[in-house]
Structures are given as structure tokens and as C-alpha cells.
Design an enzyme around this catalytic site. Sequence first.
Site, PDB file in Angstrom:
ATOM      1  N   MET A  23       0.830  -1.209   0.000  1.00  0.00           N
ATOM      2  CA  MET A  23       0.000   0.000   0.000  1.00  0.00           C
ATOM      3  C   MET A  23       0.861   1.254   0.000  1.00  0.00           C
ATOM      4  O   MET A  23       0.519   2.253  -0.630  1.00  0.00           O
ATOM      5  CB  MET A  23      -0.936   0.001   1.213  1.00  0.00           C
ATOM      6  CG  MET A  23      -2.204  -0.806   1.014  1.00  0.00           C
ATOM      7  SD  MET A  23      -3.132  -0.302  -0.448  1.00  0.00           S
ATOM      8  CE  MET A  23      -3.469   1.416  -0.100  1.00  0.00           C
ATOM      9  N   ALA A 132     -10.010   3.652   8.939  1.00  0.00           N
ATOM     10  CA  ALA A 132     -11.028   2.880   8.218  1.00  0.00           C
ATOM     11  C   ALA A 132     -10.406   1.563   7.778  1.00  0.00           C
ATOM     12  O   ALA A 132      -9.335   1.565   7.163  1.00  0.00           O
ATOM     13  CB  ALA A 132     -11.524   3.650   7.003  1.00  0.00           C
ATOM     14  N   HIS A 166      -8.566 -12.960  -0.362  1.00  0.00           N
ATOM     15  CA  HIS A 166      -7.421 -12.050  -0.461  1.00  0.00           C
ATOM     16  C   HIS A 166      -6.186 -12.810  -0.921  1.00  0.00           C
ATOM     17  O   HIS A 166      -6.118 -14.032  -0.808  1.00  0.00           O
ATOM     18  CB  HIS A 166      -7.115 -11.394   0.888  1.00  0.00           C
ATOM     19  CG  HIS A 166      -8.009 -10.232   1.204  1.00  0.00           C
ATOM     20  ND1 HIS A 166      -9.226 -10.389   1.814  1.00  0.00           N
ATOM     21  CD2 HIS A 166      -7.873  -8.910   0.978  1.00  0.00           C
ATOM     22  CE1 HIS A 166      -9.798  -9.202   1.966  1.00  0.00           C
ATOM     23  NE2 HIS A 166      -9.001  -8.285   1.468  1.00  0.00           N
ATOM     24  N   LYS A 170      -1.645 -11.959   2.871  1.00  0.00           N
ATOM     25  CA  LYS A 170      -2.410 -11.307   3.944  1.00  0.00           C
ATOM     26  C   LYS A 170      -2.234 -12.083   5.250  1.00  0.00           C
ATOM     27  O   LYS A 170      -2.288 -13.299   5.268  1.00  0.00           O
ATOM     28  CB  LYS A 170      -3.901 -11.220   3.563  1.00  0.00           C
ATOM     29  CG  LYS A 170      -4.714 -10.435   4.577  1.00  0.00           C
ATOM     30  CD  LYS A 170      -5.987  -9.873   3.989  1.00  0.00           C
ATOM     31  CE  LYS A 170      -6.776  -9.084   5.018  1.00  0.00           C
ATOM     32  NZ  LYS A 170      -6.065  -7.858   5.437  1.00  0.00           N
TER      33      LYS A 170
HETATM   34  P1  NAD Z   1       2.853  -4.788   3.545  1.00  0.00           P
HETATM   35  O1  NAD Z   1       3.362  -5.856   4.449  1.00  0.00           O
HETATM   36  O2  NAD Z   1       3.134  -4.881   2.090  1.00  0.00           O
HETATM   37  O3  NAD Z   1       3.370  -3.353   4.042  1.00  0.00           O
HETATM   38  C1  NAD Z   1       3.506  -2.984   5.372  1.00  0.00           C
HETATM   39  C2  NAD Z   1       4.793  -2.173   5.462  1.00  0.00           C
HETATM   40  O4  NAD Z   1       4.880  -1.570   6.752  1.00  0.00           O
HETATM   41  C3  NAD Z   1       6.063  -3.040   5.268  1.00  0.00           C
HETATM   42  O5  NAD Z   1       6.884  -2.456   4.280  1.00  0.00           O
HETATM   43  C4  NAD Z   1       6.732  -2.980   6.648  1.00  0.00           C
HETATM   44  O6  NAD Z   1       8.143  -3.017   6.572  1.00  0.00           O
HETATM   45  C5  NAD Z   1       6.240  -1.612   7.104  1.00  0.00           C
HETATM   46  N1  NAD Z   1       6.409  -1.394   8.526  1.00  0.00           N
HETATM   47  C6  NAD Z   1       6.177  -2.244   9.564  1.00  0.00           C
HETATM   48  N2  NAD Z   1       6.491  -1.654  10.723  1.00  0.00           N
HETATM   49  C7  NAD Z   1       6.920  -0.414  10.427  1.00  0.00           C
HETATM   50  C8  NAD Z   1       7.376   0.674  11.203  1.00  0.00           C
HETATM   51  N3  NAD Z   1       7.454   0.586  12.525  1.00  0.00           N
HETATM   52  N4  NAD Z   1       7.719   1.824  10.572  1.00  0.00           N
HETATM   53  C9  NAD Z   1       7.650   1.924   9.233  1.00  0.00           C
HETATM   54  N5  NAD Z   1       7.229   0.918   8.433  1.00  0.00           N
HETATM   55  C10 NAD Z   1       6.869  -0.227   9.036  1.00  0.00           C
HETATM   56  O7  NAD Z   1       1.283  -4.718   3.821  1.00  0.00           O
HETATM   57  P2  NAD Z   1       0.161  -3.955   2.982  1.00  0.00           P
HETATM   58  O8  NAD Z   1      -0.522  -4.912   2.060  1.00  0.00           O
HETATM   59  O9  NAD Z   1       0.688  -2.682   2.445  1.00  0.00           O
HETATM   60  O10 NAD Z   1      -0.906  -3.652   4.161  1.00  0.00           O
HETATM   61  C11 NAD Z   1      -0.533  -2.905   5.302  1.00  0.00           C
HETATM   62  C12 NAD Z   1      -1.730  -2.829   6.234  1.00  0.00           C
HETATM   63  O11 NAD Z   1      -2.811  -2.143   5.595  1.00  0.00           O
HETATM   64  C13 NAD Z   1      -2.308  -4.197   6.632  1.00  0.00           C
HETATM   65  O12 NAD Z   1      -2.791  -4.099   7.961  1.00  0.00           O
HETATM   66  C14 NAD Z   1      -3.468  -4.376   5.654  1.00  0.00           C
HETATM   67  O13 NAD Z   1      -4.459  -5.260   6.140  1.00  0.00           O
HETATM   68  C15 NAD Z   1      -3.979  -2.970   5.587  1.00  0.00           C
HETATM   69  N6  NAD Z   1      -4.755  -2.617   4.399  1.00  0.00           N
HETATM   70  C16 NAD Z   1      -5.814  -1.774   4.599  1.00  0.00           C
HETATM   71  C17 NAD Z   1      -6.538  -1.324   3.524  1.00  0.00           C
HETATM   72  C18 NAD Z   1      -7.630  -0.292   3.769  1.00  0.00           C
HETATM   73  O14 NAD Z   1      -8.303   0.115   2.821  1.00  0.00           O
HETATM   74  N7  NAD Z   1      -7.814   0.157   5.013  1.00  0.00           N
HETATM   75  C19 NAD Z   1      -6.230  -1.738   2.223  1.00  0.00           C
HETATM   76  C20 NAD Z   1      -5.136  -2.598   2.051  1.00  0.00           C
HETATM   77  C21 NAD Z   1      -4.388  -3.024   3.150  1.00  0.00           C
END
Ligand code: NAD
Length: 286
Positions: A23, A132, A166, A170
Amino acid sequence: MTDKVRDGDSLIRVGIVGAAGRMGRELIQVALSNGAFKLEAAVVRAGSEWIGQDAGALVGAASAGVVISSDLAGLAEGLDVVIDFTGPSASLEHMRICAEHGVNMVIGTTGFTDEQKAQMAQFAEKTGILWAPNMGTSVNVAFKLIAMAAKALGGVDYDIEVLETHHRHKVDAPSGTALKMGEVLADALGWDFKEAGVLSREGMTGERQDKTIGFATLRGGDVAGEHTVLFLGEGERLEITHRSNSRKHWAQGSFRAALWISQQCGRGGVGLYSMDHVLGFLSEGV
Ligand code: NAD
């Protein structure tokens, strides 16, 4: 409201936290093309190989003029809003930092426990937080449609089930969006979701219980996200489905939320908000 936002003569300074994630990269891309914002910080986890590189490298773009860092605390003073898609513990730490510096946040992270959500509410007494579990505009419309269907059909003549799919990476299940759908359905029916939600089934489960909302989870491939609510009646069924073809709409919804909270709160504003506020559902009583 910050002077910058209030004067309308400058851009909203945004920091993307979790910038190297799936994301995060979508968000960097929108930040670089959205005319209302200036990408001011790209924050990754400590020890990341990206630290010190230009943020444009994350999305294969030319130089963004922003050096990737892991030091949100050191950058917070220069930000109007932070968008955070990381993990529950990391997001809570970022909330602590942003609350200390009065920086508004848009949080997309899912998987918070009830206790962690209570902590989020406490941080929202110190700064504006919009959380959200799904930032997509149309899926938030879907929440309204399923509430309408649940009220009209009831939960007795129709059995209600939620199916979600998904990608294989995930880590939480059911998805935050599926759980939110369950809460919306339970609210519409006057049920307590904690009692009504059947989050998984296995073995000799016995017959389906009344006043329950069942969940099924599929994981695999690169599916960005699919959710179907089924209202299963005698001789018929209604299905309401939302499909995400890519992550782009979550990033765009996040920036819509970031614009809203910047205009609504600005620096020094407080409160816990959702996409319902952004889309005007609450003020219109939808
Ligand atoms: P991802 O694992 O690809 O990315 C998460 C990133 O956060 C990783 O690069 C990780 O290194 C980084 N991270 C972890 N701890 C950190 C810290 N302390 N400081 C800085 N960076 C840090 O995951 P993703 O698919 O991008 O999803 C991330 C989150 O968003 C998940 O909880 C997912 O369920 C959620 N999500 C929400 C929505 C929405 O619409 N609300 C949509 C997609 C994903």
C-alpha cells in the site's frame, strides 16, 4: 487548521509511513501526482535497505526529492498529515508520535484488537485520527447497501454469511473489511456482533444457529480483495459483492480522507473519524 491549509496558498505536507509496503508504494504514487499534496516524508521500518534512497525509487519514478527515513519522530514537525499502512503495533507507536506533535493521521492498518482500538481512541483525544478498515469509496457505499438489505430482509428468514478472498500474503483473517461488514450487519439487526459473529467453522459444528453471521475466508494468488455478503433465504438468495481489482482505489480514498481531515481538523484538532465522515453519511443521516 494549519496556516498552510487555511490560507489555501500552499500544499498539504504528507508523510507516508510503511512506504516500502504494497500500500505504501501505491500511496507514494498518488502523493506524487495529487496536486493538493506535497510528499514530505517516506518512512520505512528501522534497518530497511531503502533508508537513504530517494522515495521515487520505490515506485520507479524520477527523483521525488524526499530521502527515505525510519525517523518519523524527527520528521513529524514538518508534516500536516501522516498516512499509515503498517501493522497494529507499529501504527500505535506512530499514533503516539503524531499525537505528541499534533499531526493528523489517516490509518489504513487492520487487525487491531479491542484493546488497541481503545488506545487509538485515547490518541484521538490528542490529535485527529481517521481510521477505516477499508478506505475505498465504493466499499463504504456497500456497507450502506448491506445495512439496508439486512434491515429489509431481517436476520431470521434470511441467513447472513460473509465470504472474503485475499492474496496469499495477507496475515489477518477474517479481513478488517469482512469484520466491519459483520459489525454493520449486526448493528442493522440490533444484534451484538461479539455474540453473533461465527468467524470460522470446522468439524461437527451442528446445524446453523439463528441470529448468527457466518464468515468464510479464502487466501491465494494476488487477489487484491473480494467481499460478498449473502442473504440466503428459502428458494432464493441475494448477494452483494465488492471486488477490488487493484490497490489504487484504497490509496485514492486515503488521500480523500487526508484532505478531509486536514480541512476538518488541521493541526491541534482532535477526534476519531471514519470514511462515513468523509463521504457525508453521518451528516446526511444515511
Ligand atoms: P505490507 O506488508 O506490504 O506493508 C507494510 C509495510 O509496513 C512493510 O513495508 C513494513 O516493513 C512496514 N512497517 C512495519 N512496521 C513499520 C514501522 N514501525 N515503521 C515503518 N514501516 C513499518 O502490507 P500492505 O498490504 O501494504 O498492508 C498494510 C496494512 O494495511 C495491513 O494491515 C493491511 O491489512 C492494511 N490494508 C488496509 C486497507 C484499507 O483500505 N484500510 C487496504 C489494504 C491493506
